[in-house]
Design an enzyme around this catalytic site. Structure first.
Site, PDB file in Angstrom:
ATOM      1  N   ARG A  25       1.157  -1.296 -48.575  1.00  0.00           N
ATOM      2  CA  ARG A  25       0.297  -1.797 -49.635  1.00  0.00           C
ATOM      3  C   ARG A  25       0.410  -1.099 -50.982  1.00  0.00           C
ATOM      4  O   ARG A  25      -0.367  -1.374 -51.890  1.00  0.00           O
ATOM      5  CB  ARG A  25      -1.177  -1.784 -49.219  1.00  0.00           C
ATOM      6  CG  ARG A  25      -1.431  -2.561 -47.983  1.00  0.00           C
ATOM      7  CD  ARG A  25      -2.877  -2.763 -47.694  1.00  0.00           C
ATOM      8  NE  ARG A  25      -3.669  -1.558 -47.671  1.00  0.00           N
ATOM      9  CZ  ARG A  25      -4.981  -1.546 -47.589  1.00  0.00           C
ATOM     10  NH1 ARG A  25      -5.630  -2.667 -47.525  1.00  0.00           N
ATOM     11  NH2 ARG A  25      -5.643  -0.426 -47.570  1.00  0.00           N
ATOM     12  N   ASP A  26       1.360  -0.197 -51.173  1.00  0.00           N
ATOM     13  CA  ASP A  26       1.454   0.495 -52.464  1.00  0.00           C
ATOM     14  C   ASP A  26       2.907   0.808 -52.825  1.00  0.00           C
ATOM     15  O   ASP A  26       3.212   1.887 -53.298  1.00  0.00           O
ATOM     16  CB  ASP A  26       0.616   1.774 -52.429  1.00  0.00           C
ATOM     17  CG  ASP A  26       0.235   2.251 -53.824  1.00  0.00           C
ATOM     18  OD1 ASP A  26       0.222   1.426 -54.761  1.00  0.00           O
ATOM     19  OD2 ASP A  26      -0.055   3.453 -53.979  1.00  0.00           O
ATOM     20  N   ILE A  27       3.796  -0.160 -52.603  1.00  0.00           N
ATOM     21  CA  ILE A  27       5.197   0.041 -52.980  1.00  0.00           C
ATOM     22  C   ILE A  27       5.309   0.031 -54.494  1.00  0.00           C
ATOM     23  O   ILE A  27       4.884  -0.918 -55.160  1.00  0.00           O
ATOM     24  CB  ILE A  27       6.090  -1.081 -52.395  1.00  0.00           C
ATOM     25  CG1 ILE A  27       6.222  -0.923 -50.907  1.00  0.00           C
ATOM     26  CG2 ILE A  27       7.459  -1.098 -53.040  1.00  0.00           C
ATOM     27  CD1 ILE A  27       7.060   0.253 -50.481  1.00  0.00           C
ATOM     28  N   ASN A  31       6.289   6.024 -55.688  1.00  0.00           N
ATOM     29  CA  ASN A  31       6.129   6.414 -54.283  1.00  0.00           C
ATOM     30  C   ASN A  31       7.441   6.426 -53.510  1.00  0.00           C
ATOM     31  O   ASN A  31       7.433   6.516 -52.294  1.00  0.00           O
ATOM     32  CB  ASN A  31       5.137   5.484 -53.591  1.00  0.00           C
ATOM     33  CG  ASN A  31       3.727   5.707 -54.093  1.00  0.00           C
ATOM     34  OD1 ASN A  31       3.423   6.717 -54.697  1.00  0.00           O
ATOM     35  ND2 ASN A  31       2.860   4.751 -53.851  1.00  0.00           N
ATOM     36  N   THR A  64      -2.488  -0.460 -56.561  1.00  0.00           N
ATOM     37  CA  THR A  64      -2.190  -0.313 -57.973  1.00  0.00           C
ATOM     38  C   THR A  64      -2.054  -1.715 -58.569  1.00  0.00           C
ATOM     39  O   THR A  64      -1.186  -2.469 -58.140  1.00  0.00           O
ATOM     40  CB  THR A  64      -0.876   0.478 -58.159  1.00  0.00           C
ATOM     41  OG1 THR A  64      -0.979   1.717 -57.437  1.00  0.00           O
ATOM     42  CG2 THR A  64      -0.617   0.762 -59.628  1.00  0.00           C
TER      43      THR A  64
END
Length: 84
Positions: A25-27, A31, A64
């Site tokens: 859920r935060d690619i 990261n 994000t």
């Protein structure tokens, strides 16, 4: 292309985890790291979510904003396809 394929492999490992599917859920570029040997490291699982065996979809609105999937922005349920 090599880095992209390794990121996809890391997501595949998350999505096929034996204990439960992990939705990252935060690619985002921030990261994804390269170590000294140019191995790709995916980190910051703070927003990740583990689905148990009975769950097909998740529903939450975290991430994000510029990197959230359309399903999350629209506050709809989502699954591992939203990580891609």
């Amino acid at each position: 292309m090599k880095i992209f394929s390794k990121v996809v492999s890391a997501l595949y490992a998350c999505h096929t985890n034996k204990l439960g599917k992990i939705l990252y859920r935060d690619i985002k570029p921030r990261n994804v790291f390269l170590d000294n040997d140019n191995n790709v490291k995916l980190w910051d699982f703070g927003l990740s979510l583990m689905l148990n065996k009975d769950m097909i979809f998740a529903y939450s609105n975290v991430g994000t904003p510029y990197y959230m999937s359309p399903e999350q922005v629209d506050e709809n349920k989502f699954n591992k396809k939203s990580d891609i």
